[in-house]
Design a protein around this motif. Structure first.
Motif, PDB file in Angstrom:
ATOM      1  N   PHE A  35      45.263  28.636  39.906  1.00 47.25           N
ATOM      2  CA  PHE A  35      46.219  29.362  39.386  1.00 47.25           C
ATOM      3  C   PHE A  35      46.775  30.057  40.495  1.00 47.25           C
ATOM      4  CE2 PHE A  35      43.331  29.547  36.050  1.00 47.25           C
ATOM      5  CZ  PHE A  35      45.498  28.855  34.863  1.00 47.25           C
ATOM      6  N   SER A  36      46.413  30.205  41.845  1.00 49.06           N
ATOM      7  CA  SER A  36      47.578  30.334  43.442  1.00 49.06           C
ATOM      8  C   SER A  36      46.232  30.181  43.804  1.00 49.06           C
ATOM      9  CB  SER A  36      47.211  31.870  43.039  1.00 49.06           C
ATOM     10  OG  SER A  36      47.684  32.182  44.303  1.00 49.06           O
ATOM     11  N   LEU A  37      47.341  29.315  45.204  1.00 51.78           N
ATOM     12  CA  LEU A  37      47.194  28.938  46.261  1.00 51.78           C
ATOM     13  C   LEU A  37      46.648  29.720  47.298  1.00 51.78           C
ATOM     14  CD1 LEU A  37      49.782  25.710  46.619  1.00 51.78           C
ATOM     15  CD2 LEU A  37      48.040  25.623  45.550  1.00 51.78           C
ATOM     16  N   PHE A  38      47.369  30.855  47.852  1.00 50.92           N
ATOM     17  CA  PHE A  38      46.747  32.041  49.178  1.00 50.92           C
ATOM     18  C   PHE A  38      45.468  33.498  47.846  1.00 50.92           C
ATOM     19  CE2 PHE A  38      51.522  30.130  48.345  1.00 50.92           C
ATOM     20  CZ  PHE A  38      51.732  29.034  49.885  1.00 50.92           C
ATOM     21  N   GLN A  39      45.536  32.854  46.911  1.00 47.38           N
ATOM     22  CA  GLN A  39      44.484  34.074  46.198  1.00 47.38           C
ATOM     23  C   GLN A  39      43.686  33.000  44.986  1.00 47.38           C
ATOM     24  OE1 GLN A  39      44.506  36.911  46.964  1.00 47.38           O
ATOM     25  NE2 GLN A  39      46.154  37.080  47.809  1.00 47.38           N
ATOM     26  N   PRO A  40      43.125  32.525  45.544  1.00 51.22           N
ATOM     27  CA  PRO A  40      42.014  31.792  45.498  1.00 51.22           C
ATOM     28  C   PRO A  40      41.343  32.342  44.035  1.00 51.22           C
ATOM     29  CG  PRO A  40      41.414  30.802  47.631  1.00 51.22           C
ATOM     30  CD  PRO A  40      42.745  32.676  47.606  1.00 51.22           C
ATOM     31  N   HIS A  41      40.970  33.106  44.101  1.00 51.20           N
ATOM     32  CA  HIS A  41      39.991  33.999  43.106  1.00 51.20           C
ATOM     33  C   HIS A  41      40.971  34.366  41.798  1.00 51.20           C
ATOM     34  CE1 HIS A  41      41.954  37.138  45.723  1.00 51.20           C
ATOM     35  NE2 HIS A  41      41.999  38.207  44.333  1.00 51.20           N
ATOM     36  N   THR A  42      42.335  34.018  41.981  1.00 51.68           N
ATOM     37  CA  THR A  42      43.207  34.367  40.600  1.00 51.68           C
ATOM     38  C   THR A  42      42.377  33.393  39.137  1.00 51.68           C
ATOM     39  OG1 THR A  42      45.222  35.107  41.706  1.00 51.68           O
ATOM     40  CG2 THR A  42      44.749  34.406  39.601  1.00 51.68           C
ATOM     41  N   GLU A  43      42.605  33.878  38.239  1.00 50.73           N
ATOM     42  CA  GLU A  43      42.085  33.932  36.668  1.00 50.73           C
ATOM     43  C   GLU A  43      43.122  33.664  35.905  1.00 50.73           C
ATOM     44  OE1 GLU A  43      38.239  35.432  35.982  1.00 50.73           O
ATOM     45  OE2 GLU A  43      36.706  34.953  37.477  1.00 50.73           O
TER      46      GLU A  43
END
Length: 146
Positions: free
Chosen positions: A133-141
């Motif tokens: 869901f985000s390349l720059f915030q990989p932990h995004t769910e």
């Protein structure tokens, strides 16, 4: 997200090109503009709401073909980045730790191309655990409340 991947990779390659005179990045602005233009074409395409099956099929084929052009162009640029990456490591002896961002975004690009191909061209539903869901915030769910 594929456009974001390409934008970051182009920026990385231009930086390394200025440091080590990498080939193939002189026209980076034009290439990114060309890629964005194809991305915008895809964004404007809509599925047909006609009751005529011929029209629906024609529009679906148009969408499929536009996506194929888009992922072919992306693959061309990903191959170019991969060549530059290999050149930086083998010829210029740049430590891999300095190229970690480039390596990460190359993986993101390959994944995005694969998912677009599977979803649009092959009609497959991408499982939720494979989605990013985000390349720059990989932990995004993705959080969905009922």
């Amino acid at each position: 997200m594929l456009y974001d991947v390409m934008r970051v990779l182009f920026r990385q390659c231009v930086y390394w090109s200025q440091e080590y005179s990498l080939p193939d990045w002189r026209q980076h602005k034009h290439n990114l503009t060309e890629f964005k233009r194809q991305y915008r074409r895809i964004q404007k395409l809509r599925h047909s709401t006609s009751k005529d099956e011929k029209k629906k099929r024609a529009q679906a084929d148009l969408i499929c073909n536009a996506h194929q052009v888009y992922i072919d162009l992306a693959q061309k640029y990903l191959n170019r980045v991969t060549q530059s990456y290999a050149l930086l490591i083998s010829t210029y002896k740049v430590p891999e730790v300095l190229l970690l961002k480039m390596q990460t975004f190359l993986q993101h690009g390959d994944r995005q191309v694969d998912q677009i191909r599977r979803r649009v061209i092959e009609g497959e539903t991408i499982p939720h655990d494979e989605k990013v869901f985000s390349l720059f915030q990989p932990h995004t769910e993705w959080i969905q409340t009922s």
